[in-house]
Design a protein around this motif. Structure first.
Motif, PDB file in Angstrom:
ATOM      1  N   GLU A 188      -8.923  -6.949  -0.157  1.00 18.30           N
ATOM      2  CA  GLU A 188     -10.221  -7.306   0.420  1.00 18.30           C
ATOM      3  C   GLU A 188     -11.217  -6.157   0.291  1.00 18.30           C
ATOM      4  O   GLU A 188     -12.026  -5.900   1.181  1.00 18.30           O
ATOM      5  CB  GLU A 188     -10.056  -7.706   1.888  1.00 18.30           C
ATOM      6  N   GLY A 189     -11.151  -5.441  -0.835  1.00 20.99           N
ATOM      7  CA  GLY A 189     -12.096  -4.365  -1.079  1.00 20.99           C
ATOM      8  C   GLY A 189     -11.857  -3.120  -0.253  1.00 20.99           C
ATOM      9  O   GLY A 189     -12.702  -2.238  -0.193  1.00 20.99           O
ATOM     10  N   ASP A 190     -10.699  -3.018   0.409  1.00 19.22           N
ATOM     11  CA  ASP A 190     -10.419  -1.911   1.320  1.00 19.22           C
ATOM     12  C   ASP A 190      -9.412  -0.970   0.675  1.00 19.22           C
ATOM     13  O   ASP A 190      -8.236  -1.310   0.514  1.00 19.22           O
ATOM     14  CB  ASP A 190      -9.874  -2.470   2.635  1.00 19.22           C
ATOM     15  N   LEU A 191      -9.849   0.230   0.314  1.00 26.97           N
ATOM     16  CA  LEU A 191      -8.970   1.193  -0.337  1.00 26.97           C
ATOM     17  C   LEU A 191      -7.841   1.625   0.590  1.00 26.97           C
ATOM     18  O   LEU A 191      -6.685   1.732   0.164  1.00 26.97           O
ATOM     19  CB  LEU A 191      -9.781   2.408  -0.790  1.00 26.97           C
ATOM     20  N   ILE A 192      -8.153   1.881   1.851  1.00 22.48           N
ATOM     21  CA  ILE A 192      -7.133   2.359   2.788  1.00 22.48           C
ATOM     22  C   ILE A 192      -6.014   1.329   2.929  1.00 22.48           C
ATOM     23  O   ILE A 192      -4.819   1.662   2.863  1.00 22.48           O
ATOM     24  CB  ILE A 192      -7.752   2.662   4.167  1.00 22.48           C
ATOM     25  N   ALA A 193      -6.382   0.066   3.110  1.00 22.68           N
ATOM     26  CA  ALA A 193      -5.368  -0.986   3.249  1.00 22.68           C
ATOM     27  C   ALA A 193      -4.531  -1.108   1.983  1.00 22.68           C
ATOM     28  O   ALA A 193      -3.309  -1.306   2.047  1.00 22.68           O
ATOM     29  CB  ALA A 193      -6.040  -2.319   3.574  1.00 22.68           C
ATOM     30  N   SER A 194      -5.164  -0.976   0.828  1.00 29.24           N
ATOM     31  CA  SER A 194      -4.433  -1.068  -0.438  1.00 29.24           C
ATOM     32  C   SER A 194      -3.454   0.092  -0.589  1.00 29.24           C
ATOM     33  O   SER A 194      -2.326  -0.090  -1.063  1.00 29.24           O
ATOM     34  CB  SER A 194      -5.416  -1.083  -1.609  1.00 29.24           C
ATOM     35  N   LEU A 195      -3.880   1.291  -0.189  1.00 33.73           N
ATOM     36  CA  LEU A 195      -2.984   2.444  -0.259  1.00 33.73           C
ATOM     37  C   LEU A 195      -1.825   2.293   0.720  1.00 33.73           C
ATOM     38  O   LEU A 195      -0.681   2.650   0.403  1.00 33.73           O
ATOM     39  CB  LEU A 195      -3.761   3.730   0.024  1.00 33.73           C
ATOM     40  N   GLU A 196      -2.100   1.767   1.895  1.00 33.42           N
ATOM     41  CA  GLU A 196      -1.024   1.534   2.867  1.00 33.42           C
ATOM     42  C   GLU A 196       0.002   0.557   2.301  1.00 33.42           C
ATOM     43  O   GLU A 196       1.220   0.760   2.452  1.00 33.42           O
ATOM     44  CB  GLU A 196      -1.614   0.999   4.173  1.00 33.42           C
ATOM     45  N   ASN A 197      -0.468  -0.502   1.642  1.00 33.50           N
ATOM     46  CA  ASN A 197       0.452  -1.465   1.025  1.00 33.50           C
ATOM     47  C   ASN A 197       1.273  -0.809  -0.085  1.00 33.50           C
ATOM     48  O   ASN A 197       2.477  -1.052  -0.217  1.00 33.50           O
ATOM     49  CB  ASN A 197      -0.331  -2.647   0.457  1.00 33.50           C
ATOM     50  N   THR A 198       0.606   0.021  -0.895  1.00 33.34           N
ATOM     51  CA  THR A 198       1.298   0.703  -1.991  1.00 33.34           C
ATOM     52  C   THR A 198       2.371   1.646  -1.461  1.00 33.34           C
ATOM     53  O   THR A 198       3.495   1.692  -1.980  1.00 33.34           O
ATOM     54  CB  THR A 198       0.278   1.492  -2.839  1.00 33.34           C
ATOM     55  N   VAL A 199       2.026   2.400  -0.423  1.00 33.52           N
ATOM     56  CA  VAL A 199       2.982   3.343   0.165  1.00 33.52           C
ATOM     57  C   VAL A 199       4.168   2.597   0.772  1.00 33.52           C
ATOM     58  O   VAL A 199       5.333   2.994   0.599  1.00 33.52           O
ATOM     59  CB  VAL A 199       2.278   4.217   1.225  1.00 33.52           C
ATOM     60  N   ALA A 200       3.881   1.515   1.488  1.00 33.01           N
ATOM     61  CA  ALA A 200       4.963   0.744   2.115  1.00 33.01           C
ATOM     62  C   ALA A 200       5.911   0.179   1.059  1.00 33.01           C
ATOM     63  O   ALA A 200       7.142   0.203   1.229  1.00 33.01           O
ATOM     64  CB  ALA A 200       4.370  -0.375   2.963  1.00 33.01           C
ATOM     65  N   LYS A 201       5.365  -0.320  -0.030  1.00 30.46           N
ATOM     66  CA  LYS A 201       6.203  -0.873  -1.100  1.00 30.46           C
ATOM     67  C   LYS A 201       7.034   0.224  -1.757  1.00 30.46           C
ATOM     68  O   LYS A 201       8.225   0.035  -2.031  1.00 30.46           O
ATOM     69  CB  LYS A 201       5.318  -1.559  -2.145  1.00 30.46           C
ATOM     70  N   PHE A 202       6.417   1.383  -1.991  1.00 31.78           N
ATOM     71  CA  PHE A 202       7.139   2.509  -2.598  1.00 31.78           C
ATOM     72  C   PHE A 202       8.300   2.948  -1.703  1.00 31.78           C
ATOM     73  O   PHE A 202       9.424   3.169  -2.174  1.00 31.78           O
ATOM     74  CB  PHE A 202       6.168   3.669  -2.825  1.00 31.78           C
ATOM     75  N   GLU A 203       8.029   3.070  -0.418  1.00 32.70           N
ATOM     76  CA  GLU A 203       9.065   3.512   0.518  1.00 32.70           C
ATOM     77  C   GLU A 203      10.193   2.484   0.595  1.00 32.70           C
ATOM     78  O   GLU A 203      11.379   2.839   0.629  1.00 32.70           O
ATOM     79  CB  GLU A 203       8.445   3.724   1.899  1.00 32.70           C
ATOM     80  N   ARG A 204       9.827   1.216   0.585  1.00 31.47           N
ATOM     81  CA  ARG A 204      10.828   0.147   0.668  1.00 31.47           C
ATOM     82  C   ARG A 204      11.706   0.110  -0.582  1.00 31.47           C
ATOM     83  O   ARG A 204      12.920  -0.085  -0.497  1.00 31.47           O
ATOM     84  CB  ARG A 204      10.113  -1.191   0.858  1.00 31.47           C
ATOM     85  N   GLN A 205      11.106   0.317  -1.744  1.00 33.27           N
ATOM     86  CA  GLN A 205      11.848   0.200  -2.998  1.00 33.27           C
ATOM     87  C   GLN A 205      12.676   1.436  -3.323  1.00 33.27           C
ATOM     88  O   GLN A 205      13.706   1.334  -3.986  1.00 33.27           O
ATOM     89  CB  GLN A 205      10.870  -0.091  -4.151  1.00 33.27           C
ATOM     90  N   THR A 206      12.218   2.608  -2.890  1.00 28.34           N
ATOM     91  CA  THR A 206      12.904   3.848  -3.268  1.00 28.34           C
ATOM     92  C   THR A 206      13.730   4.453  -2.143  1.00 28.34           C
ATOM     93  O   THR A 206      14.634   5.257  -2.408  1.00 28.34           O
ATOM     94  CB  THR A 206      11.883   4.907  -3.727  1.00 28.34           C
ATOM     95  N   GLY A 207      13.406   4.112  -0.900  1.00 26.97           N
ATOM     96  CA  GLY A 207      14.079   4.740   0.225  1.00 26.97           C
ATOM     97  C   GLY A 207      13.575   6.137   0.519  1.00 26.97           C
ATOM     98  O   GLY A 207      14.125   6.833   1.385  1.00 26.97           O
ATOM     99  N   ILE A 208      12.531   6.578  -0.173  1.00 29.90           N
ATOM    100  CA  ILE A 208      11.967   7.914   0.049  1.00 29.90           C
ATOM    101  C   ILE A 208      10.988   7.846   1.223  1.00 29.90           C
ATOM    102  O   ILE A 208      10.049   7.040   1.215  1.00 29.90           O
ATOM    103  CB  ILE A 208      11.245   8.430  -1.208  1.00 29.90           C
ATOM    104  N   ALA A 209      11.202   8.680   2.235  1.00 32.22           N
ATOM    105  CA  ALA A 209      10.304   8.701   3.392  1.00 32.22           C
ATOM    106  C   ALA A 209       8.905   9.120   2.945  1.00 32.22           C
ATOM    107  O   ALA A 209       8.726  10.202   2.371  1.00 32.22           O
ATOM    108  CB  ALA A 209      10.840   9.671   4.444  1.00 32.22           C
TER     109      ALA A 209
END
Length: 326
Positions: A191-212
């Protein structure tokens, strides 16, 4: 040839008869060929009966040119069913309209060219990323297959059994690399929100890799355009991809500061690398080159620092002077 691209208030029969004219043909084609502003009184012309526009009931036809920067782009007609005489102010107004139409058309063409260039550049970056992922993966798999072939020919089944898991892991890693690249390529701002997009990216990365992974945002600056925001998102995705593949990290911290200036740091606690060696082999590190290219697109600076055993830090800075208005 001259092609009719828009019309209003004329019959379909007239549209069909004049949808494509040769330069110099009919009144409009003749005016276009000589790039003249012309107003015709059809009642005073000998060939009136042969003109479809007169048979449609029009008695005055005017031709005004559409141009921009001394380049002729087309013309527009005004048809009148009553005699019409234009005074100087009306002619000047309609000629100005032709100039404005020309500028609008030229701006649309420039915007289309810019979009085409952006698509081409993006495809080039994706191609580089695919080459990086696939080339490295296939090189590894090729070596493993050769080793497996040697083991089988020598009857060394125990050694062959050890190679098979490495092959499976290599195939899976190559698949993950390509999938990650394609997913990132399709990324859109939430929805045009960089912060929300970065939060989604970080959450997906953490979920897929297990890296805190910790994301800290201090954002109170003026919004900037989607293109700049998208490039920031892509840079973060590329940095996280490099961490997943190379860093052997257990923790990542992403810190964003958006006030007068924009700054972003991505730090991992992985194995790090020798920065001097990295600089000497920069052409081999496609992922880092892609991040630098994306930073250059938005007039930002990007730096990568590291020491062997002390992790790595990616720093992106976008000065206030280079920020565009949203």
């Amino acid at each position: 040839n001259l092609h009719m691209v828009a019309h209003a208030g004329i019959s379909e029969h007239l549209v069909d008869s004049e949808h494509c004219l040769k330069m110099g043909e009919c009144l409009c084609g003749a005016a276009a060929a000589h790039k003249l502003t012309v107003v015709h009184d059809l009642r005073q012309m000998d060939e009136t009966n042969t003109m479809q526009c007169h048979r449609e009931g029009f008695v005055t036809v005017s031709v005004f040119h559409i141009h921009a920067h001394e380049q002729h782009l087309g013309f527009f007609n005004l048809h009148f069913r009553q005699p019409k005489i234009f005074d100087r102010r009306e002619v000047a107004l309609l000629e100005t309209l032709g100039q404005l139409l020309g500028i609008a058309i030229e701006n649309m063409r420039l915007a289309n060219r810019e979009r085409e260039m952006a698509v081409s550049e993006e495809r080039n970056l994706v191609a580089q990323g695919l080459h990086d992922s696939i080339a490295q993966g296939l090189t590894f798999l090729n070596l493993q297959v050769q080793m497996l072939d040697d083991s089988l020919q020598n009857g060394n089944l125990d050694e062959a059994a050890e190679i098979v898991p490495a092959l499976q892991a290599g195939v899976q890693e190559s698949y993950d690399d390509v999938r990650e690249l394609l997913v990132n390529f399709r990324s859109r701002l939430a929805e045009g929100d960089l912060i929300a997009s970065l939060e989604n990216t970080v959450a997906k990365f953490e979920r897929q890799t297990g890296i805190a992974t910790e994301f800290i945002a201090d954002a109170d600056g003026a919004p900037f355009p989607r293109e700049q925001q998208l490039q920031v998102l892509f840079i973060v995705q590329e940095a996280l991809s490099n961490i997943r593949k190379h860093a052997m990290a257990t923790k990542v911290e992403i810190r964003l500061t958006d006030r007068h200036h924009f700054a972003l740091t991505i730090h991992d606690n992985g194995v790090g690398f020798d920065a001097a060696i990295l600089r000497s082999q920069s052409e081999r590190h496609v992922g880092l080159n892609i991040m630098h290219e994306r930073a250059q697109r938005i007039h930002a600076s990007l730096a990568v620092t590291s020491e062997t055993g002390n992790g790595a830090t990616v720093t992106l800075n976008l000065p206030y002077e280079q920020r565009l208005a949203a």
